[in-house]
Design a protein around this motif. Structure first.
Motif, PDB file in Angstrom:
ATOM      1  N   LEU A 159      42.131  52.793  31.379  1.00  0.00           N
ATOM      2  CA  LEU A 159      41.729  51.596  32.106  1.00  0.00           C
ATOM      3  C   LEU A 159      40.432  51.901  32.853  1.00  0.00           C
ATOM      4  O   LEU A 159      40.152  53.068  33.161  1.00  0.00           O
ATOM      5  N   GLY A 183      42.622  48.378  29.270  1.00  0.00           N
ATOM      6  CA  GLY A 183      42.555  47.243  30.184  1.00  0.00           C
ATOM      7  C   GLY A 183      41.468  47.455  31.213  1.00  0.00           C
ATOM      8  O   GLY A 183      41.007  48.578  31.426  1.00  0.00           O
ATOM      9  N   PRO A 309      42.716  43.354  27.682  1.00  0.00           N
ATOM     10  CA  PRO A 309      43.456  42.784  28.811  1.00  0.00           C
ATOM     11  C   PRO A 309      42.742  43.024  30.131  1.00  0.00           C
ATOM     12  O   PRO A 309      42.248  44.126  30.395  1.00  0.00           O
ATOM     13  N   ALA A 310      42.685  41.969  30.953  1.00  0.00           N
ATOM     14  CA  ALA A 310      41.948  42.054  32.212  1.00  0.00           C
ATOM     15  C   ALA A 310      42.796  41.545  33.365  1.00  0.00           C
ATOM     16  O   ALA A 310      43.571  40.598  33.214  1.00  0.00           O
ATOM     17  N   TYR A 330      36.438  37.056  30.466  1.00  0.00           N
ATOM     18  CA  TYR A 330      37.556  37.968  30.184  1.00  0.00           C
ATOM     19  C   TYR A 330      38.540  37.196  29.303  1.00  0.00           C
ATOM     20  O   TYR A 330      39.381  36.442  29.805  1.00  0.00           O
ATOM     21  N   ARG A 334      44.956  38.471  32.042  1.00  0.00           N
ATOM     22  CA  ARG A 334      46.397  38.539  32.313  1.00  0.00           C
ATOM     23  C   ARG A 334      46.717  38.181  33.767  1.00  0.00           C
ATOM     24  O   ARG A 334      47.800  37.674  34.050  1.00  0.00           O
ATOM     25  N   LEU A 365      50.832  46.841  30.457  1.00  0.00           N
ATOM     26  CA  LEU A 365      50.116  47.239  29.238  1.00  0.00           C
ATOM     27  C   LEU A 365      50.891  48.251  28.430  1.00  0.00           C
ATOM     28  O   LEU A 365      50.684  48.370  27.222  1.00  0.00           O
TER      29      LEU A 365
END
Length: 366
Positions: A159, A183, A309-310, A330, A334, A365
């Motif tokens: 991440l 992410g 995924p953000a 983005y 999420r 995640l």
């Protein structure tokens, strides 16, 4: 690409010289009718008095409780703290600072994530990472950070999180390397380009950018000087610890989530000990000049939309940053939350709240 252990150990003559200069500080009173700022003569006197008796060696012990390393990465050297989790296959998180803070200001946050592998890097030209030989463009910084996490430290996925100028670097990493970025955590959400701002018909978006533009003139003096006369400014700050302290702390005050008009109020978010740690690191490493480099020698990248995924946690200074922009940029958003507390230095100001949010996001995640 070699990695070797590192420990902070400021030579005693450097500390003795610092105290001697502080003791000889020539203070000025506040100018009459001066514009409001994050510094005052009274607060600077307080800080200098505290710096004179600051127990750096005990602070050094605390810093060295965080395992630190130097790595040779693509012709440059990067300093970083690396806190490995005892949890098998723990998610990895890259944490990047901006200006004027250093890696040290983000270590309290890293401590609160024992179930993650956390890498807190010193950006080139800050503290113990030497400046680059070439311009520190966002593309170059993103490539270095990605190489550090993958080729050097061996993470197949991680991440990413950035603040200030590294917010763009973090976006660029996630956009460019979706195969490796699991992410992205965001507190400085993506801004529209100038052309996009002018063409938007959304009244919420237009109102946000109008507000940001209206307030910029009164705060932008530092950026103009650092981008046009960096060496002249640095000559003074590198020679005067009181001047250096005032320059750094003014921004810690103005950009943190603290009441306006009360410089000492910053210590509700960033303690005096932490402020003096930042100042000592800049002073001892003589990196105030190289910390200016991105202001005159960096270049903004064109960043494509982020597909990984953000989680966007909007910090207080951008409290009205439109969700519509975040959702366009983005693409796999999420989480979108407006933080009740925490400003520009978000993970330093509200480390526990941000650690809880990052942990929850990382678990989803997995």
């Amino acid at each position: 690409m070699t990695v070797r252990p590192f420990a902070v150990d400021i030579p005693q003559p450097v500390l003795d010289d610092l105290r001697g200069r502080l003791a000889r500080t020539r203070f000025l009173d506040d100018s009459p009718r001066r514009p409001a700022s994050g510094m005052s003569a009274a607060y600077l006197r307080e800080l200098v008095a505290s710096w004179l008796t600051f127990d750096w060696r005990s602070r050094e012990v605390w810093l060295n409780q965080h395992p630190q390393f130097l790595a040779d990465v693509d012709g440059s050297t990067l300093h970083f703290a690396h806190r490995r989790s005892t949890t098998p296959d723990a998610p990895a998180l890259l944490v990047m600072h901006g200006w004027p803070h250093t890696f040290a200001l983000q270590l309290d946050f890293a401590e609160l994530l024992p179930d993650l592998d956390v890498v807190v890097v010193s950006m080139p030209g800050f503290a113990f990472s030497p400046p680059l030989d070439e311009p520190p463009t966002e593309q170059r910084l993103a490539a270095l950070m990605h190489t550090l996490m993958t080729d050097v430290l061996g993470y197949s996925g991680y991440l990413t999180y950035g603040e200030d100028f590294t917010a763009n670097v973090s976006d660029l990493i996630a956009s460019t390397h979706p195969e490796a970025v699991a992410g992205i955590v965001v507190t400085h959400a993506h801004f529209l380009s100038q052309a996009e701002r002018e063409s938007t018909s959304d009244p919420t978006e237009r109102a946000f950018y109008d507000r940001m533009a209206a307030g910029w003139y009164h705060q932008a003096g530092y950026a103009h000087v650092q981008g046009t006369r960096p060496d002249t400014l640095a000559a003074g700050l590198n020679d005067s610890p009181a001047g250096l302290l005032a320059w750094i702390t003014e921004k810690l005050v103005e950009w943190s989530d603290t009441p306006a008009g009360d410089p000492a109020g910053v210590e509700r978010r960033i303690s005096r000990e932490r402020i003096l740690t930042e100042a000592t690191l800049y002073w001892a490493t003589q990196t105030i000049a190289s910390s200016f480099t991105t202001y005159f020698d960096g270049a903004d990248a064109e960043i494509s939309a982020v597909e990984v995924p953000a989680a966007v946690f909007v910090q207080r200074h951008e409290h009205d940053n439109p969700e519509s922009v975040a959702r366009r940029f983005y693409r796999d958003l999420r989480v979108f939350e407006r933080l009740p507390e925490g400003g520009h230095f978000t993970v330093a100001e509200v480390p526990r709240a941000m650690a809880e949010r990052v942990r929850r996001f990382a678990l989803t995640l997995r």
